[in-house]
Design a protein around this motif. Structure first.
Motif, short mmCIF file in Angstrom:
data_model
loop_
_atom_site.label_atom_id
_atom_site.label_comp_id
_atom_site.label_asym_id
_atom_site.label_seq_id
_atom_site.Cartn_x
_atom_site.Cartn_y
_atom_site.Cartn_z
N ILE A 279 31.37 40.94 -28.50
CA ILE A 279 29.98 41.18 -27.79
C ILE A 279 29.85 42.91 -27.81
N ASP A 280 31.18 43.43 -28.08
CA ASP A 280 31.23 44.89 -28.14
C ASP A 280 30.60 45.56 -29.08
N PRO A 281 29.25 46.42 -28.77
CA PRO A 281 28.76 46.98 -29.87
C PRO A 281 29.35 48.49 -30.42
N GLY B 26 26.45 48.62 -32.83
CA GLY B 26 25.19 47.41 -32.35
C GLY B 26 24.31 46.95 -33.12
N TYR C 128 20.80 41.45 -28.61
CA TYR C 128 20.69 41.98 -27.48
C TYR C 128 19.68 41.25 -26.33
N THR D 236 23.59 38.02 -24.22
CA THR D 236 24.87 38.17 -24.45
C THR D 236 25.16 37.22 -25.32
N GLU E 159 31.92 47.77 -33.74
CA GLU E 159 31.69 47.57 -35.16
C GLU E 159 30.96 48.83 -35.82
N THR F 287 24.96 43.35 -32.98
CA THR F 287 24.81 42.79 -31.59
C THR F 287 23.39 42.22 -31.33
N HIS G 181 20.97 35.20 -35.83
CA HIS G 181 20.12 36.24 -34.74
C HIS G 181 18.74 35.19 -34.06
#
Length: 929
Positions: free
Chosen positions: A616-618, A628, A633, A636, A621, A631, A697
């Motif tokens: 979950i950490d933008p 991000g 958004y 979460t 990457e 990610t 997504h």
């Protein structure tokens, strides 16, 4: 229009009496007496026959069971498969009754009703249940004068009689004609037809008929036939389609529009001609159908457009290939076709339709660079997508291919349960193994430097490559996994062992992946993977990847049902849920998943949380994807992609990819997609973010809509901690490099680092000084001294040397190379250039210049190993912890060896020096001087 009563009573025969004269009274008297006697006998016989007829009629009529009670307008007794909301997915066909989809008369095209009546019984709305003219015509045609024999010819049954025959007469008795059984059957058929007409209105009888009659193949009833042949509802049939269907019952095989289109077309046109002759055709109490000449001509000109032999089914991969084997295991195959069961599944067909649209949109999306669709650009034509509710283990969406009916893409293959290489999407399971077995965490550092692994089978060595050029630098697992770097993942698998990764994957539900090829036809046939296991060197199914990601989403808990189809004892004993409930025709529950739900904590939540925190950490990457860019958004969510490269160097697809993957998960939703080709043809010119990530997504967002987000709670056992690099032990005061990130508290070491030590180095060699090393060449500095157990093989020593080189430090150990890392004195250190390095131009000097009572430092150079004269480069009053300490312009200096000297001036310790020898050009050998 009111019904017209037929004045003809079939049960009363009218005769005309004529008087006859004769000669002689006696003769007349005798004949009169004879006539009276015969008349009396005839009257008695007529009365007896009439009474007997009434008795027979009443006996048959009394046996007539109401059609509603027989449920003749109900679906046939094959299994009915529903989605979780009661939407029909499929009806299995009773192999003795066929497929039936009942529909009300008002939902049937008028053209079809007219075609049926014109073909089968044009007097339907006026006859008493039997077609008298048809019977006379049939009787005539069944004689030699009529062109037939008493045993052959056309039938004369009315629509009502045909309904009776199909509903009340057993199939084996329908062909009997002139036997006693045949006569009794015909009598019963006639009486039942009359009684149905007396008891029910014509529209009701017609509705029963068109829902009951066979239209060839498995299709009983007009709705099933319309859907099966034309892929549309009965109310939408065209005049041409209506005429074609109406012609089939006379000879379903001969007029089959799929296998005999020419005969079916000819029969269709005959029906259209019949409709012209019969017009206006009464199709209701007050309704008539009259086709125009233009409509008839257009219908005759219309081409036959059969719906590619499709049958009415939704979610065919899920129903036929996933649910059906489970039903057969539970109840036997016969229950599918004659059990009359109703099966409520976990699938949400509305959500499945959304996912279908999403996947189609992503495959056909236009690449902004090339202007081509991703499908054409990449040769990636197919896909499979799933959605599982991690809180229950229920399958909400299972789409096995882009189009079940498209043979060009092998659409009937269920790619959700097919084996493919997962690429980087498998990395979380390799890294979580290192967390569990080695105590590593997101902050653990791995060297992203080239590596080679020998093939134990004797094939070419395995040389993993990163998605970008290798950084040749230390990298945390956080950044390695977030950026999907391959070399660190393979090194992690090598460090913990492929066997341990396999054992961990089994805990996460992977069964087919590691099942021996000879054990079960469902296996993925993999083995001998070694470190490549981390980057897709195995075969997996989308289904099992979804199980694994569901465990990640569930904080280490696997949820679902006890397997309906048993697994081996050493495999998972929990399966995803596809069947919620099974009921029989009486509404009795035969199976309820509530009695079979299971869950198991397969791994502690601390370990799954570490993976979650990375995905979950933008910021993790940025190197490969951009900060991000993968990610989610809107919610979460952890996101991971994968790209396989399963082709060997001799394959025509060498260097290309096999498929791409995308996963998105949270405590509420797990979505996964595979995109590629069912025939394993190669894919090119796209990334995992082109189709797969975008579909995952959008599918995740669609599935999460309306569902409150459940937070992923950080377990108490996860702590922020600092460890020394590369040992992973607690930092000591000598530790040259540390990292701080999340770790599992119970896995943290309980001792300080002892790899970093003060050693005395012979600055001429970079090795540990010996007793014979002159004092002027001795230098005390910090060096890396790995434990002996870390240096058992040449691979271990090579890895240690890589660490020292990457950290710019001296490495000390038995059999290790010399001069690695250069000078690393605690207060005065030159990191670059390294010992023996060739230099040119303006040289940036990196190092350390600091001390407790620092007063300044200076850098000088001299010619040779032991210069007689020193020349100043820079003098600086400021400390430098680690970084550029000066620049040396070597332009114009002659080729030779030179010595760089850093001197740190400390108020108490005095001068602290560090030196390194470098080369400009190619200096002469010492023997030549």
């Amino acid at each position: 229009m009111a019904s017209r009563k037929n004045n003809y009573d079939p049960w009363i025969r009218r005769t005309r009496r004529r008087g006859r004269s004769g000669k002689g009274g006696k003769g007349v008297s005798i004949w009169l007496k004879l006539a009276l006697a015969l008349g009396l006998v005839g009257a008695v016989l007529f009365t007896g026959v009439a009474i007997a007829g009434i008795i027979v009629y009443n006996s048959y009529a009394d046996d007539l069971v109401a059609p509603d009670e027989l449920a003749i307008n109900e679906a046939s007794s094959g299994a009915t498969i529903l989605d979780r909301n009661g939407e029909l997915l499929y009806e299995y066909v009773d192999d003795r009754a066929g497929l039936r989809r009942p529909v009300e008369l008002e939902n049937i095209a008028s053209a079809f009703l007219a075609a049926t009546i014109a073909t089968e019984d044009n007097s339907f709305f006026t006859n008493p249940g039997v077609n008298l003219r048809g019977l006379v015509r049939a009787a005539w045609s069944n004689t030699p004068l009529g062109g037939g024999t008493v045993f052959e010819g056309s039938g004369g049954s009315s629509i009502t009689q045909q309904l009776v025959k199909n509903v009340y007469i057993p199939p084996e008795a329908r062909s009997e004609r002139w036997s006693e059984e045949g006569i009794n059957r015909k009598l019963k058929e006639t009486i039942y037809a009359i009684e149905l007409t007396n008891r029910y209105d014509k529209e009701q009888v017609l509705e029963w008929y068109v829902n009951q009659i066979s239209y060839g193949g498995v299709y009983n009833g007009v709705e099933a036939a319309a859907q099966g042949y034309f892929g549309k509802a009965a109310r939408d049939l065209t005049l041409a389609e209506a005429a074609m269907l109406a012609g089939i019952p006379q000879s379903p095989v001969e007029y089959d529009p799929v296998n005999n289109p020419a005969s079916a077309k000819e029969r269709r046109n005959e029906i259209l001609d019949l409709m012209v002759r019969a017009s206006p055709i009464q199709i209701g109490e007050d309704a008539y159908f009259t086709p125009t000449a233009a409509e008839i001509a257009a219908a005759k000109a219309e081409e036959i457009n059969i719906s590619e032999k499709r049958f009415p089914i939704r979610a065919p991969h899920f129903v036929l290939q996933y649910v059906q084997p489970q039903l057969e295991q539970l109840l036997g195959r016969d229950a599918l076709f004659r059990g009359g069961i109703t099966v409520t599944t976990s699938l949400d067909i509305d959500m499945q339709d959304k996912f279908d649209q999403i996947m189609e949109e992503k495959i056909t999306a236009v690449d902004p660079v090339s202007g081509q669709t991703f499908e054409n650009l990449s040769n990636s034509h197919n896909g499979a997508i799933m959605h599982i509710d991690p809180k229950t283990g229920e399958i909400i969406v299972m789409l096995g291919s882009r189009d079940y009916w498209d043979e060009a893409i092998e659409g009937k293959n269920n790619n959700a349960t097919s084996c493919n290489s997962p690429g980087s999407s498998f990395k979380p399971f390799a890294y979580i193994t290192t967390f569990y077995e080695l105590g590593w965490g997101p902050g653990t550092i791995i060297l992203d430097t080239p590596v080679e692994y020998e093939d134990p089978a004797g094939g070419p060595p395995f040389r993993p490559k990163d998605p970008i050029a290798s950084t040749n630098a230390p990298m945390t697992i956080r950044n390695a996994l977030g950026n999907s770097m391959n070399i660190p993942a393979n090194k992690a698998a090598a460090a913990v062992g492929a066997d341990r990764v396999e054992a961990m994957a089994r805990r996460f539900g992977f069964a087919q992946t590691f099942r021996p090829a000879w054990e079960d036809e469902r296996d993925c046939g993999t083995g001998g993977y070694g470190p490549a296991i981390a980057t897709g060197g195995i075969g997996v199914t989308l289904e099992e990847m979804m199980i694994g990601y569901s465990v990640l989403a569930n904080a280490g808990v696997m949820r679902g049902t006890e397997p309906i189809i048993p697994h081996a004892p050493d495999e998972r004993q929990i399966d995803p849920i596809a069947i919620l409930k099974i009921e029989n025709e009486k509404g009795e529950v035969l199976y309820d998943v509530e009695d079979h739900r299971r869950e198991e904590q397969v791994i502690e939540p601390e370990y799954t949380y570490l993976i979650w925190d990375i995905l979950i950490d933008p910021q993790a990457e940025c190197l490969v994807f951009g900060c991000g860019n993968t990610t989610i958004y809107e919610y979460t969510a952890g996101a991971k992609t994968g790209t396989s490269e399963p082709f060997n160097d001799t394959d025509r697809c060498a260097g290309l990819i096999g498929e791409t993957w995308g996963f998105a998960y949270s405590p509420d939703v797990v979505v996964g997609i595979w995109a590629g080709n069912a025939d394993n043809d190669c894919v090119e010119h796209i990334y995992s973010t082109s189709i797969s990530y975008r579909a995952a997504h959008d599918g995740f967002v669609a599935a999460h809509e309306g569902i409150p987000a459940t937070p992923m709670v950080r377990p108490e056992g996860v702590v922020q901690a600092e460890v020394c690099v590369p040992s992973g032990l607690l930092p000591s005061n000598l530790c040259g490099r540390t990292t701080s990130d999340l770790f599992v508290k119970e896995k943290l070491p309980d001792k300080e680092d002892d790899w970093w030590r003060r050693v005395t180095i012979d600055r001429r060699t970079g090795l540990v000084a010996t007793a014979s090393t002159p004092s002027q060449y001795r230098r005390t500095q910090i060096a890396l001294v790995p434990p002996e157990e870390w240096l058992q093989s040449e691979e271990d020593k090579k890895a240690a040397e890589e660490w020292a080189k990457a950290l710019n430090i001296v490495l000390v150990g038995d059999g290790l190379g010399a001069g690695i890392g250069g000078d690393s004195n605690e207060n005065a250190a030159i990191f670059l250039p390294r010992e023996g390095q060739q230099v040119t131009g303006v040289l940036q000097i990196l190092g350390r210049a600091e001390s407790p009572d620092f007063q300044g430092y200076l850098i000088e150079w001299g010619v040779g190993d032991d210069p007689d004269e020193w020349f100043s480069i820079v003098s600086n009053p400021n400390e430098v912890s680690t970084g550029t300490i000066g620049a040396w312009n070597t332009t114009g200096l002659p080729d030779s060896k030179y010595t760089l000297r850093l001197t740190v001036i400390d108020a108490k310790m005095g001068e602290i020096r560090s030196e390194v020898t470098v080369v400009i050009g190619t200096p002469p050998d010492d023997d030549d001087e």
